[in-house]
Design a protein around this motif. Structure first.
Motif, short mmCIF file in Angstrom:
data_model
loop_
_atom_site.label_atom_id
_atom_site.label_comp_id
_atom_site.label_asym_id
_atom_site.label_seq_id
_atom_site.Cartn_x
_atom_site.Cartn_y
_atom_site.Cartn_z
N VAL A 67 0.84 -1.28 0.39
CA VAL A 67 0.19 0.02 -0.43
C VAL A 67 0.49 0.98 -0.67
O VAL A 67 0.77 2.47 -0.81
N ASN A 68 1.51 1.38 1.34
CA ASN A 68 2.67 2.38 0.92
C ASN A 68 3.43 2.51 -0.35
O ASN A 68 3.94 3.68 -1.09
N SER A 72 -0.73 7.24 -2.96
CA SER A 72 -0.14 8.63 -2.17
C SER A 72 -0.22 8.98 -0.92
O SER A 72 -1.06 7.97 -0.35
N LYS A 73 0.29 9.39 -0.64
CA LYS A 73 -0.42 9.91 1.50
C LYS A 73 -1.65 9.53 1.14
O LYS A 73 -2.50 9.44 2.14
N MET A 79 -7.64 5.25 2.81
CA MET A 79 -8.12 3.64 3.28
C MET A 79 -8.49 4.26 4.28
O MET A 79 -9.52 3.33 4.65
N LEU A 80 -8.23 4.60 5.62
CA LEU A 80 -7.95 4.66 7.12
C LEU A 80 -10.14 4.56 6.96
O LEU A 80 -10.26 4.68 8.41
N HIS A 260 2.31 5.38 -11.85
CA HIS A 260 2.51 5.47 -10.71
C HIS A 260 2.13 7.29 -9.61
O HIS A 260 3.63 7.03 -8.92
N MET A 261 1.83 8.14 -10.72
CA MET A 261 1.89 9.63 -10.14
C MET A 261 3.06 9.53 -10.23
O MET A 261 3.83 10.31 -8.62
N GLY A 262 4.13 9.49 -10.93
CA GLY A 262 5.89 9.83 -10.17
C GLY A 262 5.61 10.90 -10.87
O GLY A 262 6.99 11.84 -10.65
#
Length: 551
Positions: A67-68, A72-73, A79-80, A260-262
């Motif tokens: 997941v990490n 993204s943050k 997700m929490l 990959h959102m890079g």
């Protein structure tokens, strides 16, 4: 305290027993562990931009590192909200149902079940509660304890010869001897050091994108586009096609970064960038690639699960494909039939010729993804399918109609342009397969840590810095698999940190030159081809023995 039941809605911070979590999974719930939190993914699995199967492969597992690495943050924070409890201490992974795991239904009277809270601490959500029973209504216990989706051997296929089982065991023994012990404590140490490495990488700013490097990339793209257009107007069709192929080859690297959102690290911005490059300029679906590629990052080099190595009847990188495995990604049997038997005998010779035309297969997969409704229909990516369909129409208008049909005057020149433009881009397919085809396909069990598995199934390619533009970051595949969201222009700087991590943990780091890596791949393909001959000899011998018995 009353014992918990599967019908109850425990508090988010309630300590959940392993047995209780097993019962949830037995009922078909998609539950995994993230940072010692129990996440129930039923509410968002259908909306997941990376597809459902990535989540399914994490059910019953500690997915913290996966997941990490892939989110993204902001996504991790969202997700929490689907947390239903927590655990204490190291988690021993279950085998996910999609991979054949078996789970027992929850029984309240089971004395092994711990007491836990049965109250919900968050208000009902119309999306979340659509999956569960309505508040106050007790759910029925599952009458089945088997949630496995694995398929038993089909009666249509012969039992596999014993030497194939022996080869499987031989590969497992070899990997266990070569890589660190799978002891839980040892793997936990590797996980801890991997997370420390990730923090060190963040502290050194290696997750920050180098936008000047992308300015250089854009200059290169513009040069190829201008050259292709100029030679097209001069009616040098083969030369024009060559530079268009160069442009496609280079553009894919940036589409990969965006997927990959890079680049900007923003989901929608990077998605739009990726879709414009992939669909509008290249005729390929970024959504298809993400659905496929994210699974590849989760179950790398697993013959039954990783679509990036499931190329029967043209390629088989493991003897296990000779047993007609069932693909959990494509949900079908990968049949080792007469055609596959013939083609795979020569796969080491056909490797490069087939890859010359691999882009045509990507068109097929892209349209299959878009037309069959495999894209998310809800959630943040609901509109991507329609944006991609428009992109496909735009691509075939400018390339198929505008260039091939309207600009090029005869069919001979059109076919020349078509094939040259596609064949020039073929090194990309060599680069993609190079980092995995020669690496391990053995399954070492559910307790192998994420970093160890990525380094065991992926190799890097050693090349001089001035050639980085040609490989587009794909030469650092092992590093990329450890940290998928690091911008590719920072991967070379990250390499020294990963080498230090490998020395510290004892995990071998596989790196070959481009030539040697190709030799390894051809050697692996040739090895499987030889096993087909052995398999055929075994069958002939068995048939002769059967005839002898009858006489």
């Amino acid at each position: 305290m009353a014992r918990e039941s599967l019908a109850s809605r425990p508090q988010k911070d309630a300590l959940l027993s392993r047995r209780y979590i097993e019962g949830l999974i037995a009922e078909g719930r998609h539950v995994f562990i993230f940072d010692n939190r129990v996440i129930k993914a039923d509410a968002f699995i259908k909306f997941h931009p990376g597809g459902e199967k990535t989540v399914k492969h994490m059910v019953g597992r500690d997915a913290t590192d996966e997941v990490n690495a892939l989110h993204s943050k902001e996504a991790r924070q969202r997700m929490l909200s689907f947390q239903i409890g927590r655990i204490e201490g190291p988690w021993v992974n279950f085998l996910p149902p999609i991979q054949g795991g078996k789970f027992r239904s929850y029984q309240e009277e089971d004395p092994s079940i711990d007491d836990d809270s049965s109250q919900s601490s968050h208000p009902p959500s119309p999306v979340f509660d659509a999956v569960d029973a309505k508040p106050g209504i007790r759910r029925r216990k599952s009458t089945s304890t088997d949630t496995s989706v694995s398929t038993p051997p089909s009666e249509d296929f012969e039992p596999k010869p014993f030497f194939l089982d022996a080869r499987t065991q031989q590969e497992i023994v070899f990997d266990k001897a070569k890589y660190p012990s799978l002891d839980i404590a040892n793997q936990e140490t590797i996980r801890r050091k991997y997370r420390e490495l990730d923090q060190r990488i963040r502290d050194e700013g290696l997750y920050e994108c180098n936008y000047f490097a992308y300015f250089i990339e854009c200059c290169r793209y513009t040069l190829f586009a201008v050259l292709s257009y100029t030679f097209l107007r001069l009616e040098w069709y083969g030369t024009s096609a060559f530079f268009l192929g160069c442009l496609w080859h280079q553009l894919v690297f940036t589409a990969h970064d965006a997927g990959h959102m890079g680049i900007t690290h923003d989901f929608h911005t990077d998605s739009v960038l990726g879709m414009i490059i992939a669909n509008y300029l290249g005729g390929l679906s970024l959504g298809w690639w993400k659905r496929n590629h994210n699974v590849h990052h989760i179950v790398t080099n697993a013959p039954e699960h990783d679509p990036d190595i499931e190329h029967i009847p043209f390629f088989a990188i493991s003897h296990r494909f000779l047993t007609s495995l069932r693909s959990t990604y494509y949900d079908r049997i990968m049949t080792f039939d007469a055609f596959a038997n013939f083609m795979l005998r020569f796969q080491n010779y056909l490797y490069y010729p087939i890859l010359l035309f691999a882009r045509f297969n990507l068109y097929r997969l892209s349209w299959e993804y878009l037309l069959k409704g495999q894209a998310p229909k809800h959630g943040p990516a609901w509109w991507h399918r329609w944006f991609e369909v428009a992109g496909q129409a735009f691509f075939w208008y400018w390339y198929g109609y505008g260039v091939l049909y309207c600009t090029i005057p005869d069919w001979g020149s059109r076919l020349t342009f078509l094939f040259i433009s596609h064949m020039v881009a073929s090194p990309l397919h060599v680069q993609i397969t190079l980092s995995h085809f020669a690496m391990s396909t053995a399954d070492l069990g559910v307790n192998e840590s994420f970093p160890q598995k990525m380094l065991r199934t992926t190799m890097d390619v050693d090349c001089p810095t001035w050639l980085d533009f040609f490989h587009g970051g794909l030469q650092f595949q092992a590093i990329h698999h450890l940290f998928p969201r690091i911008p590719r222009h920072n991967l070379r700087r990250t390499q020294n940190l990963v080498l230090e991590f490998c020395r510290d943990t004892g995990i071998p780091y596989a790196i070959f030159t481009f030539v040697d890596g190709n030799k390894e791949v051809i050697g692996r393909l040739g090895d499987v081809a030889k096993q087909i001959y052995i398999l055929e000899e075994c069958r002939k011998s068995a048939a002769q023995d059967l005839l002898s018995d009858h006489h």
